[in-house]
Design an enzyme around this catalytic site. Structure first.
Site, PDB file in Angstrom:
ATOM      1  N   ARG A 184       0.821  -1.229   0.000  1.00 30.83           N
ATOM      2  CA  ARG A 184       0.000   0.000   0.000  1.00 30.83           C
ATOM      3  C   ARG A 184       0.855   1.280   0.000  1.00 30.83           C
ATOM      4  O   ARG A 184       0.357   2.360   0.281  1.00 30.83           O
ATOM      5  CB  ARG A 184      -0.953   0.053   1.197  1.00 30.83           C
ATOM      6  CG  ARG A 184      -1.970  -1.069   1.248  1.00 30.83           C
ATOM      7  CD  ARG A 184      -3.094  -0.806   0.222  1.00 30.83           C
ATOM      8  NE  ARG A 184      -4.220  -1.695   0.385  1.00 30.83           N
ATOM      9  CZ  ARG A 184      -4.306  -2.904  -0.170  1.00 30.83           C
ATOM     10  NH1 ARG A 184      -3.320  -3.359  -0.925  1.00 30.83           N
ATOM     11  NH2 ARG A 184      -5.388  -3.646   0.021  1.00 30.83           N
ATOM     12  N   LEU A 185       2.140   1.121  -0.277  1.00 31.51           N
ATOM     13  CA  LEU A 185       3.000   2.313  -0.314  1.00 31.51           C
ATOM     14  C   LEU A 185       3.015   2.833  -1.763  1.00 31.51           C
ATOM     15  O   LEU A 185       4.022   2.781  -2.465  1.00 31.51           O
ATOM     16  CB  LEU A 185       4.416   1.927   0.156  1.00 31.51           C
ATOM     17  CG  LEU A 185       5.166   2.965   0.989  1.00 31.51           C
ATOM     18  CD1 LEU A 185       4.317   3.506   2.139  1.00 31.51           C
ATOM     19  CD2 LEU A 185       6.459   2.375   1.524  1.00 31.51           C
TER      20      LEU A 185
END
Ligand SMILES: Cc1cc2nc3c(=O)[nH]c(=O)nc-3n(C[C@H](O)[C@H](O)[C@H](O)COP(=O)(O)O)c2cc1C
Length: 193
Positions: free
Chosen positions: A171-172
């Site tokens: 999710r970065l």
């Protein structure tokens, strides 16, 4: 500092009030004015240039009227398989009539006729009514060129901010935002996911 404003005149032309069109109860009119609601819908992107993003629509539609009142719009694209999103904020305006004519000419005849008969987003009695109108017009224009109706044409969204989103592990995600500077260069920033 001193400024003479006696010749400063603003012309008020955004809307009009008529006894025929107002609700019976004034509180309803207050509510309509107080709660302007954003509305999103899908349209087809037909062209983009360095200037902006062009789509075609009915100039009497809800979206076109809303843009007349407030040209600030936001458009978004999403490609699921590529894990990509683009969000664009900008101002929308009508394109030149000759450009709308040019595109209208390329449309299939059925779409041209529909653009004439469809008062987009107005209530219709039945689908039959629309189809009857279409048949009537087919006869009327048989063998003839179909002119673009004035109420149909292109809108261009001139971007002021464009954000590119690329999905990444954990999710970065990557987000890169471009903002238009006063000198028309772009300020580029990375945003937190
Ligand atoms: C896939 C798809 C493409 C569409 N393309 C257009 C379009 O290019 N232009 C348009 O006016 N409406 C298009 N529509 C219909 C709009 O979403 C909307 O229903 C219509 O323009 C009425 O909008 P209004 O609320 O502004 O009156 C499309 C809808 C879908 C689902």
């Amino acid at each position: 500092m001193e400024k003479d404003l006696s010749n400063y005149r603003k012309s008020y032309e955004k809307d009009e009030l008529s006894k025929k069109n107002v609700p019976e109860n004034p509180m309803e009119l207050f509510q309509q004015w107080f709660y302007g609601f954003p509305k999103s819908r899908v349209v087809l992107l037909k062209r983009f240039t360095y200037e902006g993003f062009i789509f075609y629509t009915n100039y009497n539609s809800e979206k076109a009227k809303a843009i007349d009142q407030n040209p600030n719009v936001c458009i978004s694209f999403f490609w699921h398989s590529a894990e990509r999103q683009i969000i664009i904020k900008g101002k929308a305006e009508k394109i030149a009539e000759n450009l709308s004519d040019g595109y209208f000419e390329t449309r299939p005849r059925g779409s041209q006729l529909s653009a004439i008969i469809s008062n987009q987003s107005e209530i219709v009695n039945s689908r039959n009514d629309l189809e009857d109108k279409l048949k009537e017009l087919e006869k009327q224009y048989e063998g003839k060129e179909i002119p673009r109706p004035e109420h149909w044409g292109g809108l261009i969204v001139k971007p002021e901010e464009i954000e590119f989103w690329q999905g990444r592990a954990n999710r970065l995600h990557d987000r890169i935002r471009y903002r238009l500077n006063e000198d028309y260069s772009w300020i580029i920033d990375r945003l937190a996911p």
